[in-house]
Design a protein around this motif. Structure first.
Motif, PDB file in Angstrom:
ATOM      1  N   ILE A  87      17.444 -41.600  18.173  1.00 51.58           N
ATOM      2  CA  ILE A  87      18.227 -42.453  17.269  1.00 51.58           C
ATOM      3  C   ILE A  87      17.503 -43.794  17.054  1.00 51.58           C
ATOM      4  N   TYR A  88      16.831 -44.268  18.102  1.00 49.14           N
ATOM      5  CA  TYR A  88      16.118 -45.550  17.965  1.00 49.14           C
ATOM      6  C   TYR A  88      14.845 -45.369  17.155  1.00 49.14           C
ATOM      7  N   SER A  89      14.187 -44.217  17.323  1.00 48.98           N
ATOM      8  CA  SER A  89      12.994 -43.947  16.513  1.00 48.98           C
ATOM      9  C   SER A  89      13.343 -43.955  15.032  1.00 48.98           C
ATOM     10  N   LEU A  90      14.476 -43.355  14.684  1.00 44.07           N
ATOM     11  CA  LEU A  90      14.881 -43.339  13.280  1.00 44.07           C
ATOM     12  C   LEU A  90      15.376 -44.711  12.839  1.00 44.07           C
ATOM     13  N   PHE A  91      16.001 -45.443  13.761  1.00 44.25           N
ATOM     14  CA  PHE A  91      16.429 -46.811  13.447  1.00 44.25           C
ATOM     15  C   PHE A  91      15.220 -47.674  13.048  1.00 44.25           C
ATOM     16  N   LEU A  92      14.098 -47.469  13.720  1.00 46.67           N
ATOM     17  CA  LEU A  92      12.890 -48.234  13.400  1.00 46.67           C
ATOM     18  C   LEU A  92      12.360 -47.896  12.003  1.00 46.67           C
ATOM     19  N   ALA A  93      12.736 -46.708  11.503  1.00 41.71           N
ATOM     20  CA  ALA A  93      12.273 -46.287  10.171  1.00 41.71           C
ATOM     21  C   ALA A  93      13.347 -46.471   9.108  1.00 41.71           C
ATOM     22  N   LYS A  94      14.378 -47.260   9.398  1.00 43.50           N
ATOM     23  CA  LYS A  94      15.505 -47.383   8.461  1.00 43.50           C
ATOM     24  C   LYS A  94      15.081 -47.986   7.123  1.00 43.50           C
ATOM     25  N   ASP A  95      14.137 -48.907   7.143  1.00 45.64           N
ATOM     26  CA  ASP A  95      13.687 -49.506   5.884  1.00 45.64           C
ATOM     27  C   ASP A  95      12.984 -48.461   5.010  1.00 45.64           C
ATOM     28  N   GLN A  96      12.257 -47.573   5.652  1.00 43.23           N
ATOM     29  CA  GLN A  96      11.579 -46.509   4.896  1.00 43.23           C
ATOM     30  C   GLN A  96      12.587 -45.523   4.327  1.00 43.23           C
ATOM     31  N   LEU A  97      13.684 -45.275   5.032  1.00 42.15           N
ATOM     32  CA  LEU A  97      14.734 -44.393   4.510  1.00 42.15           C
ATOM     33  C   LEU A  97      15.286 -44.918   3.189  1.00 42.15           C
TER      34      LEU A  97
END
Length: 602
Positions: A87-97
């Protein structure tokens, strides 16, 4: 459209394999998983690929930079990968989402191109790729409605194994539109991480979103292509047998000798069981006692011999139970110091266990033989024992009961032990009561040893249960001394305990089987490139007559239709001709096999 790959995890369950490299760089048949995934994504003409790294991230970046990719690859580092979850790995990519429509993947997946194509080409913008849940699976499970709306992400508390036929496992490949990420996923991701921390899975956010009335997330059910998630060494072993070249797949799968429930959608026409027994009532009784049986020791050998003797109407001191017939065959055959007569082709276990096998090679064009043929061949040979499998495997040849008794008498007069394997006798309808498994016959022929595999006729190969019966106490003594006190499990013991109540159900199952076998025979007979051999067992041997090899047919069935049959081209005694052996399954399964063969051979 872009792709985000989560690749920060340590892969601890893969032990030494991930000590010095990222989990996604583990090779499956010589190709690192990440290399395969990136090549597949590269074919999709994406705008970019973002990889979230962590454990051994520098090694991963160095490796990926060496690959010939046309799609730009960027990286996001998760510096606290040891103490956080994906969940944190994806949180770090939230801007890219928020930048583009996204295909989200976990890096420990291996799949065929069709899997990726299905979710990308589906016009619906927000999708979870799902597959029917199998009992060996672990991870996120969902409930769907008829319109493929995700009704619920199941928690462990919600999960009920009796309902798994209605469950779907997420393949861990998702498609999110930029709009969905902006209005739903990223806001909830931020709120969830803030409230509950970063040691969670990103699917938890989807679970919360699915509770909304307008969550706009659907599922797409996997239609074609294999996939596998690799979490441990067993997963890796299975993946290597699935994702290999088409020529090797058959060989690698066959050498596993079972365990095929972990191969999604595989239809096993290779191994031989009763398709109609046990019935649901029988299985229900076993399930009701499962907890007690799995937490209790089974009885010792004496008690289980008594149960088997009671079921068969024999004396308790004349029968042995085994962990499958194989456990009984090996010490029995090895107890003979002199020559053992063995037929060829036949079940190879007997010949391979014998130190002094004398082979009678069946040379008739249709592989038929009689009791007289056997007696004529061995009349001038010194034997200590003679093996007959009746009906035989793989030919299906059947010798009538009176002729088998003549063979028993022939052996008796020459002081030869006749080992008669009746593992398939219950499937024979050539005459009434074809079996020699009776107290009267055993008492008359002390030289007769009967072997029976419960797996095949009773449809319970997972219980590993076999029987040996003989009225000669010396034979029983020699085999018994090689058996442990506890050689069968509690489930197998319980099967012996309750079977008597289901004897009528068993006979009905055999009658049903008879009509199913006849129907399959007629269906296969309509294929002009196949020559069928009559069988009194639960399989049909087919010869391919149009120039194709048996191996080619078996490979095509497996690779195109996910159907496994027995390739007999390397069977001793059958060299130079092309045969496959087809187990009899349910009518629905048999129809699927026949259709596949018609398409291949048309």
């Amino acid at each position: 459209m872009q792709a985000i790959i989560l690749a920060a995890g340590m892969g601890r369950r893969l032990k030494k394999l991930t000590e010095n490299q990222p989990k996604c760089m583990i090779s499956v048949n010589g190709i690192p998983m990440i290399q395969r995934m990136l090549k597949q994504l590269d074919h999709c003409h994406l705008n970019r690929i973002i990889i979230v790294t962590g454990h051994k991230g520098e090694e991963l970046q160095s490796f990926v930079s060496s690959l010939p990719l046309s799609t730009p690859v960027t990286y996001i580092d998760n510096p606290v990968y040891k103490t956080t979850n994906n969940i944190y790995s994806l949180f770090l990519a939230k801007d890219q989402l928020l930048m583009d429509d996204t295909i989200l993947l976990e890096s420990d997946l291996i799949f065929e191109q069709e899997v990726l194509t299905q979710i990308i080409s589906d016009p619906y913008p927000n999708l979870a790729l799902v597959a029917p849940f199998e009992s060996w699976m672990d991870g996120t499970v969902v409930l769907l409605d008829k319109q493929d709306n995700i009704m619920k992400f199941l928690t462990r508390k919600d999960f009920r194994f009796e309902d798994i036929h209605s469950y779907y496992k997420t393949v861990n490949i998702y498609k999110f539109s930029r709009s969905f990420s902006s209005t739903h996923y990223v806001p909830f991701l931020e709120a969830y991480s803030k409230a509950l921390g970063n040691n969670e899975y990103y699917e938890q956010v989807l679970k919360v979103i699915s509770l909304l009335d307008d969550h706009d997330l659907k599922a797409t059910r996997l239609e074609n292509g294999f996939w596998y998630e690799i979490d441990d060494e067993q997963d890796l072993d299975i993946a290597e047998s699935i994702f290999t070249d088409s020529q090797s797949r058959l060989s690698r799968l066959s050498k596993r000798f079972g365990g095929y429930w972990r191969y999604p959608g595989l239809l096993d026409f290779c191994y031989l069981v009763n398709p109609y027994f046990p019935n649901s009532r029988f299985m229900g009784e076993i399930k009701a006692s499962f907890e007690a049986l799995t937490t209790s020791y089974p009885s010792g050998l004496d008690v289980n011999n008594l149960l088997a003797a009671k079921s068969l109407g024999l004396e308790k001191n004349q029968i042995l139970t085994g962990n499958g017939a194989a456990e009984l065959i090996k010490p029995l055959i090895r107890s003979f110091n002199n020559a053992v007569g063995v037929l060829k082709p036949s079940f190879e276990e007997y010949g391979s266990c014998s130190q002094h096998a004398v082979y009678f090679s069946v040379t008739t064009p249709d592989y038929t033989y009689t009791a007289q043929d056997i007696m004529d061949f061995y009349k001038d040979k010194e034997l200590e024992a003679l093996v007959l499998v009746n009906p035989d495997n793989p030919t299906g040849n059947y010798i009538p009961k009176k002729d088998v008794l003549s063979l028993a008498q022939y052996c008796k007069e020459r002081n030869i032990t006749l080992i008669l394997d009746e593992s398939f006798i219950d499937f024979s309808f050539a005459e009434e009561s074809p079996s020699l498994m009776s107290q009267e016959i055993l008492d008359e022929y002390r030289n007769l040893v009967l072997i029976k595999s419960i797996s095949k006729s009773y449809g319970v190969p997972g219980l590993r249960l076999g029987l040996l019966a003989c009225s000669d106490p010396e034979v029983i003594r020699r085999v018994r001394k090689e058996l442990p006190i506890w050689n069968i499990n509690s489930l197998a013991e319980y099967f012996l305990q309750i079977f008597e109540k289901y004897r009528r159900d068993y006979q009905e199952a055999l009658e049903h089987f008879k009509s199913t076998r006849e129907k399959l025979f007629r269906s296969l007979q309509s294929i002009r490139q196949l020559k069928l051999y009559p069988s009194q067992a639960n399989f049909i041997m087919c010869e391919i007559t149009d120039g194709c090899s048996a191996t080619q047919i078996a490979e095509l069935l497996l690779n195109r239709y996910n159907i496994l049959v027995k390739d007999l081209s390397h069977k001793p005694g059958m060299e130079g001709r092309e045969f496959i052996r087809i187990a009899v399954r349910t009518e629905e399964d048999n129809e699927r096999l026949a259709d596949a063969l018609k398409h291949i051979l048309r």
